[in-house]
Design a protein around this motif. Structure first.
Motif, mmCIF file in Angstrom:
data_model
loop_
_atom_site.group_PDB
_atom_site.id
_atom_site.type_symbol
_atom_site.label_atom_id
_atom_site.label_comp_id
_atom_site.label_asym_id
_atom_site.label_seq_id
_atom_site.Cartn_x
_atom_site.Cartn_y
_atom_site.Cartn_z
ATOM 1 N N THR A 195 0.851 -1.196 0.000
ATOM 2 C CA THR A 195 0.000 0.000 0.000
ATOM 3 C C THR A 195 0.880 1.237 0.000
ATOM 4 O O THR A 195 1.916 1.278 0.659
ATOM 5 N N ASP A 243 -2.451 -3.412 -1.368
ATOM 6 C CA ASP A 243 -2.380 -2.728 -2.668
ATOM 7 C C ASP A 243 -3.203 -1.446 -2.727
ATOM 8 O O ASP A 243 -3.627 -1.028 -3.800
ATOM 9 N N ASP A 248 -6.882 -3.060 -2.852
ATOM 10 C CA ASP A 248 -6.779 -2.487 -4.193
ATOM 11 C C ASP A 248 -7.722 -1.305 -4.412
ATOM 12 O O ASP A 248 -8.264 -1.107 -5.494
ATOM 13 N N GLN A 300 -13.617 -3.576 -2.143
ATOM 14 C CA GLN A 300 -12.353 -3.788 -2.839
ATOM 15 C C GLN A 300 -12.431 -3.324 -4.287
ATOM 16 O O GLN A 300 -13.454 -3.440 -4.961
ATOM 17 N N GLY A 301 -11.313 -2.745 -4.760
ATOM 18 C CA GLY A 301 -11.138 -2.430 -6.161
ATOM 19 C C GLY A 301 -11.769 -1.148 -6.655
ATOM 20 O O GLY A 301 -11.651 -0.828 -7.837
#
Length: 216
Positions: free
Chosen positions: A126, A143, A161, A178-179
């Protein structure tokens, strides 16, 4: 190489937490600069010498001190960001401070002036940008990409992410799926669950219920 002594900027609630963080790291503190205290003629604040207003800092060579930004970060307020930019342009450096109880995974990158408070968790690979705050108990999974001047408020949960643009405010207890991507200068309200991208300059708040769905 010995660590440089620190001058603390600001005397509000966030400054109290930053002061405790500096003490927890056993860093030397020269004193505090705060225009309000200087105007009042205060000499001491929480055991620190009041050096004066922010301009007093120029009495100290940039190579001899580090600064700690004790100004909080709230939606619509740009003082913290302005102080960071102002003194960085003058050659001063802001201390990167990580509480001993925080957990950092492998490959984590921290920018200048990042403050990671007690109980925060930052997982592998991160990146945290300059002047960002990860407040008490915030959790950032793998991430993540957290932009400069971002405030992740206490107890917020950011899944893996996730990308957060510069100068965003992620409210206390918010949860980000997430993402997803959060654009620059966006505001995520306290306790809000975010499952889709949020555009720059937009605000997402509240908890609208969704229809239940069978679990496969």
């Amino acid at each position: 190489m010995s660590l440089l002594p620190i001058i603390l900027l600001g005397a509000g609630g966030h400054a109290k937490v930053v002061l405790d963080l500096i003490h927890a790291l056993n860093r030397q503190i020269l004193g505090i600069c705060d225009p309000g205290l200087a105007t009042q003629g205060a000499k001491v604040w929480r055991g620190l010498s009041v050096l004066g207003n922010d301009e007093v800092i120029e009495r100290y060579a940039p190579s001899h001190v580090e600064l700690a930004n004790g100004t909080g970060s709230l939606p619509g307020s740009h003082l913290r960001r302005r102080l960071h930019v102002q003194f960085t342009r003058r050659g001063y450096r802001f201390a990167t401070l990580v509480h001993p109880s925080a957990i950092l995974g492998s490959g984590v990158e921290l920018g200048r002036g990042v403050q990671i408070m007690a109980g925060a968790i930052v997982q592998a690979d991160t990146r945290i940008g300059d002047n960002a705050i990860l407040n008490t108990g915030a959790r950032i999974d793998h991430d993540g990409d957290i932009g400069r001047h971002v405030h992740v408020a206490p107890g917020a949960v950011i899944s893996g992410d996730v990308k957060i643009g510069k100068a965003c405010h992620i409210g206390a207890g918010a949860t980000l799926r997430q993402g997803i991507c959060i654009g620059s200068d966006a505001i995520i309200g306290m306790g809000t669950t975010v499952i889709v991208d949020v555009a720059s300059g937009h605000q997402q708040t509240g908890q609208p219920p969704r229809a239940p769905r069978r679990i496969n």
